[in-house]
Design an enzyme around this catalytic site. Structure first.
Site, PDB file in Angstrom:
ATOM      1  N   THR A   3      -8.286   6.873  -1.849  1.00  0.00           N
ATOM      2  CA  THR A   3      -9.681   6.486  -2.103  1.00  0.00           C
ATOM      3  C   THR A   3     -10.888   7.458  -1.723  1.00  0.00           C
ATOM      4  O   THR A   3     -11.923   7.518  -2.155  1.00  0.00           O
ATOM      5  CB  THR A   3      -9.900   5.223  -1.035  1.00  0.00           C
ATOM      6  OG1 THR A   3      -9.602   5.461   0.248  1.00  0.00           O
ATOM      7  CG2 THR A   3      -9.358   3.897  -1.224  1.00  0.00           C
ATOM      8  N   LYS A  34      -8.439  13.983   4.886  1.00  0.00           N
ATOM      9  CA  LYS A  34      -7.700  12.962   4.813  1.00  0.00           C
ATOM     10  C   LYS A  34      -6.657  12.828   5.942  1.00  0.00           C
ATOM     11  O   LYS A  34      -6.457  14.057   6.602  1.00  0.00           O
ATOM     12  CB  LYS A  34      -6.730  12.821   3.201  1.00  0.00           C
ATOM     13  CG  LYS A  34      -6.005  14.314   3.169  1.00  0.00           C
ATOM     14  CD  LYS A  34      -5.466  14.099   1.839  1.00  0.00           C
ATOM     15  CE  LYS A  34      -6.270  14.087   0.708  1.00  0.00           C
ATOM     16  NZ  LYS A  34      -6.283  12.942  -0.090  1.00  0.00           N
ATOM     17  N   ARG A  35      -5.795  12.181   6.456  1.00  0.00           N
ATOM     18  CA  ARG A  35      -4.977  12.130   7.423  1.00  0.00           C
ATOM     19  C   ARG A  35      -4.077  13.309   7.125  1.00  0.00           C
ATOM     20  O   ARG A  35      -3.580  13.660   5.984  1.00  0.00           O
ATOM     21  CB  ARG A  35      -3.847  11.073   7.342  1.00  0.00           C
ATOM     22  CG  ARG A  35      -4.356   9.727   8.121  1.00  0.00           C
ATOM     23  CD  ARG A  35      -4.949  10.053   9.651  1.00  0.00           C
ATOM     24  NE  ARG A  35      -3.958  10.078  10.367  1.00  0.00           N
ATOM     25  CZ  ARG A  35      -3.564   9.003  11.255  1.00  0.00           C
ATOM     26  NH1 ARG A  35      -4.397   7.960  11.524  1.00  0.00           N
ATOM     27  NH2 ARG A  35      -2.593   9.101  11.992  1.00  0.00           N
ATOM     28  N   LYS A  51     -14.416   8.976  -3.516  1.00  0.00           N
ATOM     29  CA  LYS A  51     -15.643   9.070  -2.688  1.00  0.00           C
ATOM     30  C   LYS A  51     -16.184  10.726  -3.298  1.00  0.00           C
ATOM     31  O   LYS A  51     -17.406  10.743  -3.348  1.00  0.00           O
ATOM     32  CB  LYS A  51     -15.547   9.016  -1.349  1.00  0.00           C
ATOM     33  CG  LYS A  51     -15.281   7.599  -0.697  1.00  0.00           C
ATOM     34  CD  LYS A  51     -14.695   7.621   0.462  1.00  0.00           C
ATOM     35  CE  LYS A  51     -13.990   6.302   0.785  1.00  0.00           C
ATOM     36  NZ  LYS A  51     -13.144   6.238   2.093  1.00  0.00           N
ATOM     37  N   HIS A  56       0.772  -1.254  -0.095  1.00  0.00           N
ATOM     38  CA  HIS A  56      -0.136  -0.014   0.152  1.00  0.00           C
ATOM     39  C   HIS A  56       0.875   1.176  -0.127  1.00  0.00           C
ATOM     40  O   HIS A  56       0.290   2.452   0.388  1.00  0.00           O
ATOM     41  CB  HIS A  56      -0.882   0.119   1.282  1.00  0.00           C
ATOM     42  CG  HIS A  56      -1.836  -0.923   1.076  1.00  0.00           C
ATOM     43  ND1 HIS A  56      -3.371  -0.674   0.733  1.00  0.00           N
ATOM     44  CD2 HIS A  56      -2.095  -2.308   1.659  1.00  0.00           C
ATOM     45  CE1 HIS A  56      -4.086  -1.626   0.727  1.00  0.00           C
ATOM     46  NE2 HIS A  56      -3.406  -2.825   1.313  1.00  0.00           N
ATOM     47  N   LYS A 104       0.809  14.544   1.836  1.00  0.00           N
ATOM     48  CA  LYS A 104      -0.316  15.033   1.325  1.00  0.00           C
ATOM     49  C   LYS A 104      -0.582  16.357   0.954  1.00  0.00           C
ATOM     50  O   LYS A 104      -1.402  17.006   0.451  1.00  0.00           O
ATOM     51  CB  LYS A 104      -1.441  14.332   2.170  1.00  0.00           C
ATOM     52  CG  LYS A 104      -1.529  12.901   2.241  1.00  0.00           C
ATOM     53  CD  LYS A 104      -2.424  12.298   3.382  1.00  0.00           C
ATOM     54  CE  LYS A 104      -2.516  10.977   3.565  1.00  0.00           C
ATOM     55  NZ  LYS A 104      -2.957  10.113   2.451  1.00  0.00           N
TER      56      LYS A 104
HETATM   57  O1  73E Z   1      -2.880   5.789  -0.828  1.00  0.00           O
HETATM   58  C1  73E Z   1      -3.149   5.120   0.484  1.00  0.00           C
HETATM   59  C2  73E Z   1      -4.170   4.153  -0.006  1.00  0.00           C
HETATM   60  O2  73E Z   1      -5.263   4.676  -0.781  1.00  0.00           O
HETATM   61  C3  73E Z   1      -2.133   4.518   1.344  1.00  0.00           C
HETATM   62  O3  73E Z   1      -1.461   5.603   1.648  1.00  0.00           O
HETATM   63  C4  73E Z   1      -2.715   4.091   2.466  1.00  0.00           C
HETATM   64  O4  73E Z   1      -3.502   2.852   2.041  1.00  0.00           O
HETATM   65  C5  73E Z   1      -4.637   3.083   1.006  1.00  0.00           C
HETATM   66  C6  73E Z   1      -5.381   1.925   0.675  1.00  0.00           C
HETATM   67  O5  73E Z   1      -4.634   1.334  -0.345  1.00  0.00           O
HETATM   68  C7  73E Z   1      -1.788   3.373   3.571  1.00  0.00           C
HETATM   69  N1  73E Z   1      -1.950   3.318   4.847  1.00  0.00           N
HETATM   70  C8  73E Z   1      -0.736   2.614   5.111  1.00  0.00           C
HETATM   71  N2  73E Z   1       0.048   2.480   4.223  1.00  0.00           N
HETATM   72  N3  73E Z   1      -0.637   2.921   2.877  1.00  0.00           N
HETATM   73  C9  73E Z   1      -0.680   2.371   6.528  1.00  0.00           C
HETATM   74  C10 73E Z   1       1.027   2.070   7.130  1.00  0.00           C
HETATM   75  C11 73E Z   1       1.030   1.873   8.260  1.00  0.00           C
HETATM   76  C12 73E Z   1      -0.219   1.961   9.209  1.00  0.00           C
HETATM   77  C13 73E Z   1      -1.393   2.145   8.955  1.00  0.00           C
HETATM   78  C14 73E Z   1      -1.508   2.344   7.692  1.00  0.00           C
END
Ligand code: 73E
Length: 839
Positions: A668, A560-561, A672, A369, A566
């Site tokens: 995501t 978003k976070r 939305k 991810h 970002k």
């Molecule tokens: O771009 C997003 C993505 O849409 C990405 O940053 C996020 O995952 C989403 C779903 O695919 C994400 N979160 C984490 N890594 N990628 C993450 C890493 C460590 C702890 C919690 C979340």
């Protein structure tokens, strides 16, 4: 296969019968479950009574579905995820059951308001953001597509913290989501498993004279499963979310008590229960905390043991496990499943290494991810060996055999061996969990086309070269049930009245809206929906701010976070620039805009917290300045979560997706917003690229560098100061912040942020600044042409078919899991009227 059930009847008599039964259900639940008379019941009592009544309506389908999981022919997805950000259940279940109207009437006839009941639910915030919410959307689509699945995760006692804003700063409060009672889960104490920790390994000879290894753990904890049914949309299939909670093996040791070690006995209990106490609130920042490692191992071990149990219920051995289960690793958080399954197969079920490895490597698939280097999980070898000594041995053996293969493939290339090894030996030794997941599974996927390309060409390029067929793309998606039907009922009604409701399960059907852009009546209705949604949010904030927010303004939203990559601060620089231009020229021809922010910062991420403070400080100055505040306002919505998301996506005109190209794996929220008719201003990052392709470039506001330009600038040597010195508008905006205009004259407060931008600017905010401001100018111009804007907004929504999580799940089924739908037949079992006999 659609459900033909008894609860979704259309005839009037049946309706009123059902409503009567529902009302009786509420009263029974209040009396027998909550133990109160209706006149003494609290809102929480009513919420629970309604929820239990609705839950009863799910039971026949739920129990039938569990039976069908145990059929030999059905293949099950085991979705392993440290996070499931489910959001409130009641509303979603009403929609998926088709019971919303009846229940809302029944509630109304009891003198209550369904909205009040729905809003009372404390949402289970068991995730940080995108990754956890994706897992929840996938559960919805799996059930709706009739794919048998179990989501395995952790039942955190404290989920994501609640955010309060005090004096402009973020304050974190514990989230006590379980306090009011959780009507959606079933505790399954008889399915408890045991999980070991620490200790040592030893060799022994078994009864047949075979040399074996066993792990002698230093301690054990119990894993108790809690099951939440996950309904599909208007189908009989109900899947399972199985979350594990940790308990001490014995809760009160009277022996210890008698010998005087009462403290010791209680301490053991407290330590065990700490394991599932709290969700780590770090998004994409890896911190090597031992408790986190054990959390991961705990839920993975519980889940693998559970799947093995289910399998052995049907088959004599584990030889064909991969035919029954496809196990998806949601990022590397559950990657310890690879050595854990090896351990179960070899040490417990006495498979040979080779046979075990064959089973393991046909079982797991891994989703990556993130590309951010600071997010990649690597555990210190010493720590992993201390907590999980047997697993470290197995990891070494996996690595040794893997590196033999690499040496054969690339003779003499020591560098490739060093790069691909599971063990990072460049300094302190670490276990690279992404490598473990790549080696231990049969498939790897990225979450958007650009992201997968970057994985292939950079982060995982050696693995891609070794196994060219292993890495594929599955672009993320979101469920239109929650993110349109539930959260934007006005829009859903308008769309269904125009094209029918087939779009809810086949989002590509939204294409049928395209010709409507030339229908002025439809366009007007579309505008009215957006306007009403905006008015709702204005009304909500009028309590706190008075009637200052103007629903005719453009709602420009970034939720978003909070993270530097970002680039919320890029948005802020544009706001400050606009503020200065408005101050200098009251006749500036721009439409009124409300800039809306929402999002949480990781509690230890100082810069992100400073960005929140800056948003609120700018809001304070701008909103109280009569020179500008009819044209420019700033709002920070505290505690952004799924529930608030339900209000936010439907009311947005403009969606801010402005990360530095190459940093956001997918995103995501971008999907939305678009499906709810917002236009995007964005970079060519993550899924933005595909959104722009789908909606056509003329319906997307593109700005900034692409990935290649970012790379070239980095190689050429990036100097933010030169840009600052050459751009008057940018310089003025930065100086206004630096000189304390938004901090009551305090020049120190925002210095760390300003210095970071001027001297490092790791996410190249200044490099993209002018392009962003120019693009925002264009956004303002188009917004003033209402007909053109509406047309673009309708086309955005109409072309979102690809971004339904139904499409993502269909892709996973076809490309990775090789699973087909397995519809559940609803065989209604009557409960015995005269009691039952134990078989
Ligand atoms: O771009 C997003 C993505 O849409 C990405 O940053 C996020 O995952 C989403 C779903 O695919 C994400 N979160 C984490 N890594 N990628 C993450 C890493 C460590 C702890 C919690 C979340």
């Amino acid at each position: 296969m659609t459900r033909t059930n008894t609860t979704d009847c259309s005839s009037h008599t049946n309706d009123s019968n059902n409503i009567k039964k529902l009302k009786r259900g509420f009263a029974y639940k209040l009396f027998y479950q909550q133990g109160v008379w209706p006149q003494n019941a609290s809102l929480n009592d009513y919420y629970l009574a309604v929820s239990y009544t609705v839950r009863d309506r799910m039971q026949q389908m739920f129990l039938n579905s569990i039976l069908s999981l145990q059929k030999k022919e059905s293949k099950i997805v085991g979705y392993l995820s440290a996070e499931f950000l489910m959001g409130p259940h009641l509303h979603n279940n009403l929609i998926n059951l088709g019971l919303y109207d009846q229940v809302s009437r029944a509630v109304e006839e009891c003198g209550l308001d369904i909205k009040q009941i729905i809003d009372h639910e404390e949402e289970p915030g068991l995730g940080n953001g995108g990754l956890g919410r994706l897992a929840a959307c996938y559960l919805d689509s799996l059930a709706s597509l009739q794919i048998p699945a179990i989501g395995y995760g952790i039942r955190y006692e404290f989920g994501m913290f609640d955010q309060e804003i005090k004096n402009g700063w973020q304050k974190e409060l514990g989230d006590r989501w379980l306090q009011p009672g959780n009507p959606w889960e079933f505790k399954k104490a008889d399915l408890t498993v045991e999980v070991g920790a620490r200790g040592h390994t030893e060799q022994y000879t078994d009864d047949h004279g075979n040399q074996r290894v066993r792990w002698v753990p230093g301690g054990m904890v119990k894993g108790i499963p809690y099951d939440t049914p996950v309904l599909g949309y208007r189908v009989n299939n109900v899947n399972l979310l199985r979350l594990w909670s940790a308990e001490a093996p014995k809760s009160f040791d009277f022996d210890d008590f008698n010998v005087g070690d009462y403290q010791g006995a209680v301490h053991e209990k407290i330590m065990a229960e700490t394991i599932t106490k709290v969700l780590y609130p770090n998004d994409e920042h890896f911190r090597g905390k031992e408790l986190r490692l054990f959390q991961q191992y705990f839920f993975v071990s519980c889940s693998m043991q559970d799947m093995v149990r289910i399998h052995l219920f049907m088959f004599p051995n584990l030889d064909n496990f991969p035919d029954k289960f496809a196990v998806q690793l949601n990022d590397t958080h559950p990657a310890i499943a690879v050595p854990e399954f090896m351990r179960l197969l070899i040490d417990v079920h006495h498979y040979s290494w080779e046979r075990a490895w064959d089973i393991v490597t046909h079982t797991f698939a891994y989703t990556n991810h993130t590309l951010l280097p600071e997010a990649l999980e690597k555990w210190p070898v010493a720590m992993l060996g201390r907590v999980l000594p047997r697993h470290l041995e197995i990891i070494y053996e996996i690595n040794s055999r893997f590196l033999d293969l690499v040496r054969i493939k690339y003779p003499g290339d020591v560098d490739v061996v060093r790069r691909m090894s599971i063990i990072d030996e460049s300094g302190e030794r670490y276990v690279r969990m992404a490598h473990l997941a790549c080696i231990g599974g049969y498939a790897i996927n990225g979450v958007a086309e650009l992201h997968t390309r970057l994985l292939k060409n950079h982060t995982l390029t050696d693995f891609h070269r070794l196994w060219p067929d292993k890495l594929t793309n599955v672009t993320n998606g979101v469920t239109p049930r929650r993110w349109m039907v539930l959260s934007n009922p006005r829009l859903a009604r308008l769309i269904s009245s125009a094209i029918g409701d087939g779009w809810i399960t086949n989002l590509y059907k939204l294409r049928e809206l395209e010709p409507m852009v030339d229908d002025p009546v439809f366009c007007e209705k579309w505008q009215q929906v957006k306007f009403d949604n905006k008015q709702d949010i204005c009304a909500m904030f009028s309590c706190a701010y008075g009637p200052m927010f103007n629903p005719y303004a453009m709602f420009d939203v970034q939720v978003k976070r909070i993270h530097e990559y970002k680039r919320q601060h890029l948005n802020l620089l544009h706001i400050v620039n606009l503020y200065q231009r408005l101050k200098n020229n009251p006749n500036l021809d721009v439409p009124p805009r409300i800039f809306i922010f929402g999002g949480k910062a990781a509690p230890g991420y100082t810069m992100a917290k400073l960005i929140i403070k800056l948003i609120n400080s700018i809001a304070e100055v701008v909103n109280s300045d009569p020179d500008v505040n009819t044209r420019l306002q700033v709002l920070f919505i505290p505690n952004f979560n799924v529930q608030i998301g339900h209000m936010v996506y439907p009311m947005a005109d403009l969606s801010e997706q402005i990360s530095l190209a190459g940093k956001e794996a997918s995103g995501t929220g971008n999907m939305k917003f678009s499906m709810n008719g917002a236009l995007t201003i964005g970079t060519l990052d993550g899924a933005n690229v595909e959104i722009r392709e789908e909606v056509a470039p003329e319906n997307f506001f593109l700005f900034g560098m692409d990935v290649n330009e970012v790379q070239e600038l980095g190689t050429a040597g990036y100097d933010p100061q030169t840009i600052y010195n050459q751009n008057e508008g940018l310089k003025a905006a930065i100086n206004l912040i630096a000189t304390g205009h938004f901090s009551h004259g305090d020049r120190e407060l925002f210095r760390p942020l300003i210095d970071s931008l001027l001297y490092h600017d790791p996410y190249m905010v200044l490099a993209d600044y002018q392009s962003y401001v120019d693009c925002q100018q264009k956004v303002g111009e188009v917004f003033q042409d209402t007909r053109r804007w509406t047309k673009m907004a309708i086309l955005n929504a109409a072309r979102m078919g690809k971004f339904s999580s139904d499409r993502s799940i269909a892709d996973y089924c076809r490309k990775i899991w090789k699973i087909k739908p397995f519809p559940v037949e609803l065989k209604l079992q009557q409960l015995p009227e005269n009691g039952f006999k134990f078989p």
